[in-house]
Design a protein around this motif. Structure first.
Motif, PDB file in Angstrom:
ATOM      1  N   ALA A  20       0.837  -1.203   0.000  1.00  0.00           N
ATOM      2  CA  ALA A  20       0.000   0.000   0.000  1.00  0.00           C
ATOM      3  C   ALA A  20       0.868   1.246   0.000  1.00  0.00           C
ATOM      4  CB  ALA A  20      -0.923  -0.009   1.222  1.00  0.00           C
ATOM      5  N   GLN A  21       1.953   1.226   0.763  1.00  0.00           N
ATOM      6  CA  GLN A  21       2.874   2.364   0.797  1.00  0.00           C
ATOM      7  C   GLN A  21       3.539   2.562  -0.560  1.00  0.00           C
ATOM      8  OE1 GLN A  21       5.781   1.976   3.890  1.00  0.00           O
ATOM      9  NE2 GLN A  21       6.786   3.894   3.399  1.00  0.00           N
ATOM     10  N   ALA A  22       3.862   1.452  -1.225  1.00  0.00           N
ATOM     11  CA  ALA A  22       4.511   1.538  -2.538  1.00  0.00           C
ATOM     12  C   ALA A  22       3.540   1.999  -3.616  1.00  0.00           C
ATOM     13  CB  ALA A  22       5.108   0.186  -2.920  1.00  0.00           C
ATOM     14  N   SER A  23       2.246   1.757  -3.423  1.00  0.00           N
ATOM     15  CA  SER A  23       1.283   2.093  -4.473  1.00  0.00           C
ATOM     16  C   SER A  23       0.787   3.526  -4.383  1.00  0.00           C
ATOM     17  CB  SER A  23       0.099   1.133  -4.428  1.00  0.00           C
ATOM     18  OG  SER A  23      -0.589   1.273  -3.209  1.00  0.00           O
ATOM     19  N   THR A  24       1.092   4.235  -3.287  1.00  0.00           N
ATOM     20  CA  THR A  24       0.664   5.629  -3.211  1.00  0.00           C
ATOM     21  C   THR A  24       1.514   6.468  -4.159  1.00  0.00           C
ATOM     22  OG1 THR A  24       2.140   6.048  -1.356  1.00  0.00           O
ATOM     23  CG2 THR A  24      -0.126   5.490  -0.824  1.00  0.00           C
ATOM     24  N   VAL A  25       0.850   7.343  -4.871  1.00  0.00           N
ATOM     25  CA  VAL A  25       1.520   8.186  -5.843  1.00  0.00           C
ATOM     26  C   VAL A  25       1.792   9.535  -5.198  1.00  0.00           C
ATOM     27  CG1 VAL A  25       1.327   9.273  -8.115  1.00  0.00           C
ATOM     28  CG2 VAL A  25       0.335   7.024  -7.719  1.00  0.00           C
ATOM     29  N   GLN A  26       3.021   9.987  -5.309  1.00  0.00           N
ATOM     30  CA  GLN A  26       3.405  11.287  -4.761  1.00  0.00           C
ATOM     31  C   GLN A  26       2.657  12.384  -5.505  1.00  0.00           C
ATOM     32  OE1 GLN A  26       5.611  11.491  -2.211  1.00  0.00           O
ATOM     33  NE2 GLN A  26       5.438  13.692  -2.049  1.00  0.00           N
TER      34      GLN A  26
END
Length: 135
Positions: free
Chosen positions: A93-99
């Motif tokens: 989930a942390q990796a899939s968040t887009v900045q």
């Protein structure tokens, strides 16, 4: 299937003896869960998330791209397995968040004017504290 759901056949869980306090239970029963997930070769994850996972996993990822998580907080295999899976889902989930893209802005003329007035005001206050006007 949602983007964060990993099929169970991609997760490999083994149970090992836990370390630390726990007495006879720790010495006899293999309750610690060690989860292995081959992130680099996973057909479920998009390439962007795989690249971000490499950064997030850090030392928990092997050179082959396998994420290894060891859960030993609980006394039962089931709860330790759930804990390891939950930690993997949190990483994904942390990796899939887009900045969010930040549009650089500049202060308005009014803001600059108020800032300069405030600086002058503070300067006058501090000048009033100096001893150059006293005899």
């Amino acid at each position: 299937m949602s983007p964060h759901t990993i099929p169970d056949d991609e997760l490999h869980v083994t149970y090992i003896l836990a370390s630390g306090p726990g007495g006879q239970n720790v010495n006899k029963v293999a309750t610690a869960a060690q989860l292995r997930f081959d992130a680099r070769n996973s057909p479920t994850l998009p390439q962007r998330i795989k690249q971000k996972l490499v950064e997030i996993a850090g030392s928990r990822m092997t050179g082959d791209g396998v994420i290894v998580l060891t859960a030993r907080r609980f006394r039962s295999q089931i709860r330790n397995r759930e804990d390891a899976v939950a930690r993997l889902h949190d990483m994904i989930a942390q990796a899939s968040t887009v900045q969010a893209y930040r549009v650089p802005t500049r202060p308005s003329r009014g803001q600059r004017k108020r800032r300069m007035e405030n600086k002058q005001h503070r300067s006058r206050i501090k000048q009033g504290r100096s001893s150059r006007y006293t005899d």
